[in-house]
Design a protein around this motif. Structure first.
Motif, PDB file in Angstrom:
ATOM      1  N   LEU A 408      16.942  47.673  42.596  1.00  0.00           N
ATOM      2  CA  LEU A 408      17.642  47.207  43.902  1.00  0.00           C
ATOM      3  C   LEU A 408      18.835  47.914  43.943  1.00  0.00           C
ATOM      4  N   ARG A 409      19.558  47.845  42.949  1.00  0.00           N
ATOM      5  CA  ARG A 409      21.057  48.625  42.694  1.00  0.00           C
ATOM      6  C   ARG A 409      20.869  50.045  43.102  1.00  0.00           C
ATOM      7  N   ALA A 410      19.769  50.599  42.821  1.00  0.00           N
ATOM      8  CA  ALA A 410      19.570  52.201  43.115  1.00  0.00           C
ATOM      9  C   ALA A 410      19.332  52.251  44.246  1.00  0.00           C
ATOM     10  N   VAL A 428      19.905  49.013  54.210  1.00  0.00           N
ATOM     11  CA  VAL A 428      19.211  49.145  52.777  1.00  0.00           C
ATOM     12  C   VAL A 428      17.786  48.802  52.998  1.00  0.00           C
ATOM     13  N   VAL A 429      17.513  47.614  53.760  1.00  0.00           N
ATOM     14  CA  VAL A 429      16.010  47.393  53.778  1.00  0.00           C
ATOM     15  C   VAL A 429      15.178  48.352  54.706  1.00  0.00           C
ATOM     16  N   ARG A 430      15.816  48.736  55.778  1.00  0.00           N
ATOM     17  CA  ARG A 430      14.962  49.623  56.563  1.00  0.00           C
ATOM     18  C   ARG A 430      14.795  51.130  55.810  1.00  0.00           C
ATOM     19  N   VAL A 442      16.529  37.983  48.304  1.00  0.00           N
ATOM     20  CA  VAL A 442      17.726  37.080  47.501  1.00  0.00           C
ATOM     21  C   VAL A 442      18.271  38.130  46.347  1.00  0.00           C
ATOM     22  N   GLY A 443      17.380  38.861  45.848  1.00  0.00           N
ATOM     23  CA  GLY A 443      17.590  39.872  44.769  1.00  0.00           C
ATOM     24  C   GLY A 443      18.983  40.885  45.585  1.00  0.00           C
ATOM     25  N   TYR A 444      18.723  41.204  46.718  1.00  0.00           N
ATOM     26  CA  TYR A 444      19.747  42.308  47.366  1.00  0.00           C
ATOM     27  C   TYR A 444      21.257  41.420  47.488  1.00  0.00           C
ATOM     28  N   LEU A 445      20.953  39.979  47.851  1.00  0.00           N
ATOM     29  CA  LEU A 445      22.037  39.366  47.929  1.00  0.00           C
ATOM     30  C   LEU A 445      22.658  39.366  46.671  1.00  0.00           C
ATOM     31  N   GLN A 446      22.021  39.011  45.435  1.00  0.00           N
ATOM     32  CA  GLN A 446      22.606  38.767  44.107  1.00  0.00           C
ATOM     33  C   GLN A 446      23.274  40.223  43.691  1.00  0.00           C
ATOM     34  N   VAL A 447      22.599  41.329  44.235  1.00  0.00           N
ATOM     35  CA  VAL A 447      23.341  42.743  44.077  1.00  0.00           C
ATOM     36  C   VAL A 447      24.558  42.765  44.611  1.00  0.00           C
ATOM     37  N   SER A 448      24.821  42.247  45.803  1.00  0.00           N
ATOM     38  CA  SER A 448      26.043  42.226  46.607  1.00  0.00           C
ATOM     39  C   SER A 448      27.062  41.708  45.865  1.00  0.00           C
ATOM     40  N   ASP A 449      26.928  40.864  44.779  1.00  0.00           N
ATOM     41  CA  ASP A 449      28.004  40.362  43.739  1.00  0.00           C
ATOM     42  C   ASP A 449      28.723  41.357  43.271  1.00  0.00           C
ATOM     43  N   ARG A 470       1.325  39.505  57.931  1.00  0.00           N
ATOM     44  CA  ARG A 470       2.114  38.846  59.073  1.00  0.00           C
ATOM     45  C   ARG A 470       3.550  39.131  58.813  1.00  0.00           C
ATOM     46  N   ARG A 471       3.980  39.328  59.930  1.00  0.00           N
ATOM     47  CA  ARG A 471       5.329  39.844  60.161  1.00  0.00           C
ATOM     48  C   ARG A 471       6.463  38.252  59.831  1.00  0.00           C
ATOM     49  N   ARG A 472       7.603  38.971  58.976  1.00  0.00           N
ATOM     50  CA  ARG A 472       8.643  37.745  58.550  1.00  0.00           C
ATOM     51  C   ARG A 472       9.791  38.133  58.959  1.00  0.00           C
ATOM     52  N   GLN A 473      10.712  37.579  59.334  1.00  0.00           N
ATOM     53  CA  GLN A 473      12.202  37.542  59.748  1.00  0.00           C
ATOM     54  C   GLN A 473      12.948  36.654  58.915  1.00  0.00           C
ATOM     55  N   ALA A 474      14.100  36.981  58.666  1.00  0.00           N
ATOM     56  CA  ALA A 474      15.292  36.205  58.007  1.00  0.00           C
ATOM     57  C   ALA A 474      16.497  36.509  58.701  1.00  0.00           C
ATOM     58  N   ASP A 475      17.156  35.322  58.984  1.00  0.00           N
ATOM     59  CA  ASP A 475      18.433  35.363  59.457  1.00  0.00           C
ATOM     60  C   ASP A 475      19.515  35.247  58.649  1.00  0.00           C
ATOM     61  N   VAL A 476      20.142  36.239  58.249  1.00  0.00           N
ATOM     62  CA  VAL A 476      21.237  36.207  56.847  1.00  0.00           C
ATOM     63  C   VAL A 476      22.629  36.567  57.366  1.00  0.00           C
ATOM     64  N   PRO A 477      23.582  36.273  56.607  1.00  0.00           N
ATOM     65  CA  PRO A 477      24.964  36.687  56.899  1.00  0.00           C
ATOM     66  C   PRO A 477      25.007  38.300  56.939  1.00  0.00           C
ATOM     67  N   LEU A 478      26.053  39.000  57.730  1.00  0.00           N
ATOM     68  CA  LEU A 478      26.271  40.313  57.621  1.00  0.00           C
ATOM     69  C   LEU A 478      26.752  40.757  55.898  1.00  0.00           C
ATOM     70  N   VAL A 479      26.015  41.575  55.434  1.00  0.00           N
ATOM     71  CA  VAL A 479      26.579  42.069  53.967  1.00  0.00           C
ATOM     72  C   VAL A 479      26.685  43.482  54.057  1.00  0.00           C
ATOM     73  N   LEU A 480      27.825  43.855  53.741  1.00  0.00           N
ATOM     74  CA  LEU A 480      28.159  45.463  53.803  1.00  0.00           C
ATOM     75  C   LEU A 480      28.395  45.865  52.180  1.00  0.00           C
ATOM     76  N   PHE A 481      27.667  46.921  51.893  1.00  0.00           N
ATOM     77  CA  PHE A 481      27.818  47.662  50.488  1.00  0.00           C
ATOM     78  C   PHE A 481      28.733  48.604  50.709  1.00  0.00           C
ATOM     79  N   GLY A 482      29.492  49.178  49.609  1.00  0.00           N
ATOM     80  CA  GLY A 482      30.541  50.320  49.650  1.00  0.00           C
ATOM     81  C   GLY A 482      31.596  50.224  48.670  1.00  0.00           C
ATOM     82  N   ASP A 483      32.292  51.266  48.614  1.00  0.00           N
ATOM     83  CA  ASP A 483      33.506  51.385  47.841  1.00  0.00           C
ATOM     84  C   ASP A 483      34.567  50.388  48.414  1.00  0.00           C
TER      85      ASP A 483
END
Length: 509
Positions: A408-410, A428-430, A442-449, A470-483
């Protein structure tokens, strides 16, 4: 007897006696002719219902052929009428061990059939033999009823003198024996007496059955102590044995079972068959006395045995005590039936709780499900401000789902590089669609730490397809990756202020 009383008695017999009702019935020729042909002449004591129905159908077929309007009802309907208690021409019963109804004629049928047979013109009447029979009977009565020994000895001496005279006449040739007319006359008298004896046995059987019913009636309606009931029953049994009917039957049965009597009877019947004057007719009395009489006597004896068996059942202590409640219910039902037997039954009836029977089939019942024991453990609620596990609990969830955080980090690094140094979780997910569903998200949220920023007041939708399509959707807070973020939040036209970002680890808690 008073004339009025005699007239009333005869009128009552006409209304109530089964034989009289049979003689005046509209279908009397059918009833008497059929029952005489099937039961009386062949001396058949009883027949199963199906066999008797078939015999009646065969009997009705030629009658209906001669007159199509004659006897329109079915054979079963006629048998039901004849066995009805208001007529009493047939007795309908179920023998022991059989569920098929059987029929037997009553003594009223014997009486009516004998009367009908006597109406025919008889060319030969044995008057002499009847007179001799009456004389012999009177001799037996006078000699047997005498209490003085001299009277009885005198009767025997007269018989001896007659016998000596007959012996002397035979020796001298003056007595040549009976002529053919006298032989046939006495033989006809013997046959008639044997037939009457068969009819009498049917009536004797019915009399014993009436005594049996009387005992059962008293047992059914008995509500007193058992000892008094047994005393009554034993008194009734003694009365039956001491009655004229009981004594006569006992003497008859002893003669039937006596070996000496049977040997003498066999010798007499063999001699009768060899008499020239009775050629072709000697077998008739043999069949009556050697076969049919035994069948009738055995049927009567079975009725007597039935009475004894009934008494033994009531003498059974265990049956009396354990079945007391059942006996009370049966006695109540039979008492009501006996009360309505001779009365008006038009108002007799009962109310049914329902007109449809409810059935519960065995397969409709649910199968047994064993209960699993569950223990409920209650713990004190944690302080909302205290971390109940934090990163360790989230790591355990990812370990269970086998999520590779390095992969996931890669994926995050390649997406950030492709977008010029910054990328949201949605980007990232797209670029790298979720293959493990919610656990991978949830793993991506863990990587955002590791350096990502979370904006709780701004939301984005993350979509994926599960293994079932089946199509699934999740409503999550906005997460921004970068330096380092170039702008706190991607610009939108309706944002009035910029919220303070939080780390992903803080948001997950």
């Amino acid at each position: 007897m008073d004339v009025v009383q005699q007239h009333d008695d005869l009128l009552a017999q006409r209304r109530n006696h089964s034989a009289w009702k049979l003689l005046v019935a509209d279908n009397a020729p059918l009833v008497i002719g059929f029952l005489d042909r099937v039961f009386l002449t062949p001396n058949v004591r009883q027949l199963p219902g199906p066999e008797l129905t078939e015999a009646l159908e065969d009997h009705l077929h030629p009658l209906r052929g001669a007159d199509t309007a004659a006897y329109p009802k079915a054979a079963e309907a006629y048998l039901a009428d004849w066995a009805d208690a208001r007529n009493g021409w047939l007795r309908r019963f179920y023998p022991t061990g059989s569920d098929v109804a059987h029929y037997a004629p009553t003594s009223a049928v014997e009486t009516a059939a004998a009367f009908v047979r006597s109406l025919g013109r008889r060319e030969f009447l044995g008057t002499a033999s009847r007179l001799l029979t009456v004389r012999d009977l009177l001799r037996q009565i006078t000699a047997g009823a005498a209490t003085d020994p001299e009277v009885r000895l005198g009767a025997l001496e007269r018989q001896r003198a007659e016998i000596d005279a007959q012996i002397e006449a035979i020796r001298s040739g003056a007595d040549t024996g009976l002529d053919d007319t006298a032989i046939r006359e006495r033989y006809a008298q013997a046959v008639t007496t044997a037939r009457e004896l068969l009819a009498d046995l049917r009536e004797v059987e019915e009399n014993f059955r009436a005594l049996d019913r009387d005992v059962r009636r008293r047992a059914t309606t008995w509500d007193g102590p058992r000892g008094e009931f047994l005393k009554t029953v034993f008194g009734t049994t003694a009365e039956i044995g001491a009655s004229d009917q009981g004594r006569s039957w006992r003497a008859f049965w002893e003669h039937m079972l006596s070996a000496a009597q049977q040997d003498e009877l066999a010798e007499l019947l063999a001699a009768v068959r060899s008499v020239p004057a009775l050629t072709g007719a000697g077998e008739q009395v043999t069949q009556l006395l050697r076969e049919e009489l035994f069948v009738a006597a055995e049927a009567t004896q079975r009725t007597v045995a039935s009475l004894s068996a009934q008494l033994r059942r009531f003498l059974d202590e265990r049956s009396w005590s354990e079945g007391r409640r059942i006996h009370e219910v049966i006695r109540g039902t039979l008492a009501a039936a006996l009360a309505a037997h001779d009365g008006d039954v038009r108002g007799l009836g009962s109310d049914l709780a329902g007109l449809r029977a409810e059935f519960a089939l065995p397969l409709e019942r649910p199968l047994y499900t064993p209960r699993t024991e569950t223990r409920l453990e209650s713990t004190a609620a944690e302080d909302p401000g205290v971390d109940p596990g934090g990163d360790d609990a989230l790591a355990d969830l990812l370990d269970i789902s086998h999520i590779d955080l390095d992969a996931l980090r890669a994926a995050v690094g390649s997406t950030v590089a492709a977008h010029g140094g910054q990328a949201t979780l949605g980007q990232v997910v797209r670029a790298h669609p979720l293959t493990e569903g919610l656990a991978e998200l949830v793993g991506y949220l863990q990587v955002s730490d590791d350096g990502g920023l979370v904006f709780p007041d701004h939301r984005e939708r993350i979509g994926w397809t599960d293994p079932d399509g089946r199509r699934r959707q999740a409503d999550v807070p906005l997460v921004l990756f970068g330096d380092a973020p170039r702008s706190p939040v991607p610009s939108t036209p309706d944002r009035a202020s910029t919220p303070q970002p939080r780390t992903a680890a803080q948001e997950s808690r």
